[in-house]
Motif scaffolding. Sequence first.
Motif, PDB file in Angstrom:
ATOM      1  N   HIS A  56     -13.824 -13.040  -3.344  1.00  0.00           N
ATOM      2  CA  HIS A  56     -13.536 -11.702  -2.818  1.00  0.00           C
ATOM      3  C   HIS A  56     -12.419 -11.817  -1.779  1.00  0.00           C
ATOM      4  CE1 HIS A  56     -17.205  -9.881  -4.538  1.00  0.00           C
ATOM      5  NE2 HIS A  56     -17.831 -10.987  -4.160  1.00  0.00           N
ATOM      6  N   ARG A  57     -11.491 -10.837  -1.766  1.00  0.00           N
ATOM      7  CA  ARG A  57     -10.497 -10.810  -0.697  1.00  0.00           C
ATOM      8  C   ARG A  57     -10.017  -9.384  -0.439  1.00  0.00           C
ATOM      9  NH1 ARG A  57      -9.668 -12.748  -6.040  1.00  0.00           N
ATOM     10  NH2 ARG A  57      -7.531 -12.397  -6.754  1.00  0.00           N
ATOM     11  N   LEU A  58      -9.779  -9.121   0.843  1.00  0.00           N
ATOM     12  CA  LEU A  58      -9.190  -7.871   1.304  1.00  0.00           C
ATOM     13  C   LEU A  58      -7.765  -8.147   1.739  1.00  0.00           C
ATOM     14  CD1 LEU A  58     -12.099  -6.353   3.413  1.00  0.00           C
ATOM     15  CD2 LEU A  58     -11.287  -5.545   1.196  1.00  0.00           C
ATOM     16  N   LYS A  59      -6.848  -7.245   1.413  1.00  0.00           N
ATOM     17  CA  LYS A  59      -5.436  -7.485   1.695  1.00  0.00           C
ATOM     18  C   LYS A  59      -4.802  -6.252   2.334  1.00  0.00           C
ATOM     19  CE  LYS A  59      -4.837 -10.523  -2.317  1.00  0.00           C
ATOM     20  NZ  LYS A  59      -4.062 -10.758  -3.556  1.00  0.00           N
ATOM     21  N   ILE A  60      -3.831  -6.510   3.190  1.00  0.00           N
ATOM     22  CA  ILE A  60      -2.987  -5.443   3.730  1.00  0.00           C
ATOM     23  C   ILE A  60      -1.536  -5.886   3.574  1.00  0.00           C
ATOM     24  CG2 ILE A  60      -3.192  -6.360   6.097  1.00  0.00           C
ATOM     25  CD1 ILE A  60      -2.892  -3.415   7.037  1.00  0.00           C
ATOM     26  N   SER A  61      -0.700  -4.997   3.083  1.00  0.00           N
ATOM     27  CA  SER A  61       0.691  -5.339   2.781  1.00  0.00           C
ATOM     28  C   SER A  61       1.628  -4.297   3.369  1.00  0.00           C
ATOM     29  CB  SER A  61       0.926  -5.411   1.268  1.00  0.00           C
ATOM     30  OG  SER A  61       0.038  -6.306   0.652  1.00  0.00           O
ATOM     31  N   TYR A  62       2.779  -4.780   3.778  1.00  0.00           N
ATOM     32  CA  TYR A  62       3.864  -3.879   4.180  1.00  0.00           C
ATOM     33  C   TYR A  62       5.111  -4.273   3.400  1.00  0.00           C
ATOM     34  CZ  TYR A  62       7.899  -2.108   6.646  1.00  0.00           C
ATOM     35  OH  TYR A  62       9.100  -1.510   6.923  1.00  0.00           O
ATOM     36  N   GLY A  63       5.806  -3.262   2.876  1.00  0.00           N
ATOM     37  CA  GLY A  63       6.996  -3.574   2.108  1.00  0.00           C
ATOM     38  C   GLY A  63       7.953  -2.409   2.031  1.00  0.00           C
ATOM     39  N   VAL A  64       9.036  -2.628   1.327  1.00  0.00           N
ATOM     40  CA  VAL A  64      10.045  -1.602   1.084  1.00  0.00           C
ATOM     41  C   VAL A  64      10.321  -1.567  -0.411  1.00  0.00           C
ATOM     42  CG1 VAL A  64      11.114  -1.818   3.354  1.00  0.00           C
ATOM     43  CG2 VAL A  64      11.928  -3.247   1.478  1.00  0.00           C
ATOM     44  N   GLY A  65      10.856  -0.434  -0.867  1.00  0.00           N
ATOM     45  CA  GLY A  65      11.140  -0.315  -2.288  1.00  0.00           C
ATOM     46  C   GLY A  65      12.049   0.848  -2.587  1.00  0.00           C
TER      47      GLY A  65
END
Length: 361
Positions: free
Chosen positions: A259-268
């Motif tokens: 199990h894993r929880l993720k937080i991401s920041y990006g551009v597109g």
Amino acid sequence: MHLTQHRRPLFFLVFMFTILTLWLVPKPVQAKDRVPRFLQYTVQDQDGNFFPIGEVEFCTSDGDCLYADIEKDFPGHFAILSEKLEPGTAYTVRIYDTRVAVHYEMHNWVYRPKDYDQSFDRILELDKFLVYPRFHGNFDGGMVFRLDTTLTPEWAKRKNISQFSGPDSLPDFPRLIAGFHVPIMLGENFTTEESAIGGVDDVRPGLGLSGSYRFGYPRHLPERDHWIFFHELTMAYQQNRYETWEIITPGRRSDVTFHRLKISYGVGQMSQSYSSHWSVGVTAAYGGIYDGSEALKYLQRSYKRPGFGCKATWLQRTFGVGRVDVGISVQLELMYYFAENIPDDYWYGMAPSVSFGLVVF
């Protein structure tokens, strides 16, 4: 033997999803194939009035000429077959009156098919742009050529976009994106290994949920054919299940879940029809290997794992229901999960993965 047998369903799943993706994604169309057969032009005099009646001439340096009539019933308007114009060729354009006198003349006018592309939206089955090409006369007898484009009112209405977006009116760009994904682990320490912890002999394609919030859009629609830039913040949950051979009870099998929880920041960026989207970003994660509801413990250590990495995502819209769009996505992710690097350890280090999914926005 175990490794080959268990990977066959995984390869079959990836193969079928790839075929489905290629079938759903629209095929590219050449610009010349999207140009109307008859191109409609207007001619205006130096005061902005439509030229009443006459003839228009397009001539190349070789002396080959095309002609079109400005009809009395449609002042200032004429049409010409697009297939008669040679892309990239320089033309001299002359406007004649009924006495065959030249009123205006322009040199080195070039026909570019992509300028007349109305960007047909395959999902809504509508042209996105209306194109208005026009010649405007000057007082010195010369001409300038202008090609104005505006959003098709019906397309703008269906997309809930203001047709004339000023600096203080934000277009209705997609803000929230929800996704359901199937992550497939590819890293050496996250697939199968007969010598690890009694033997890890199967890993299954997992399940994942994500929610993204987009912000930082431009304050108005960019110029035609320009991509729309955005920032993106994403929260996600993913899991993959492993089958292992028990150490305490040899010969018995059990399963554990990563199990894993993720937080991401990006551009597109996304295309102006909202059909194609791409983004890149950095990701922080925290997870662990769980046996039921408890974190797995082995050799006096717990398999809880912080991680850090990056990702790249491609999203393609496939159809719409009302104002809701549905698409498919492919995500490549490269994570590193930190742990003590000791003999026989597992589920740590580099963890590349690929995810396929459905998204709603």
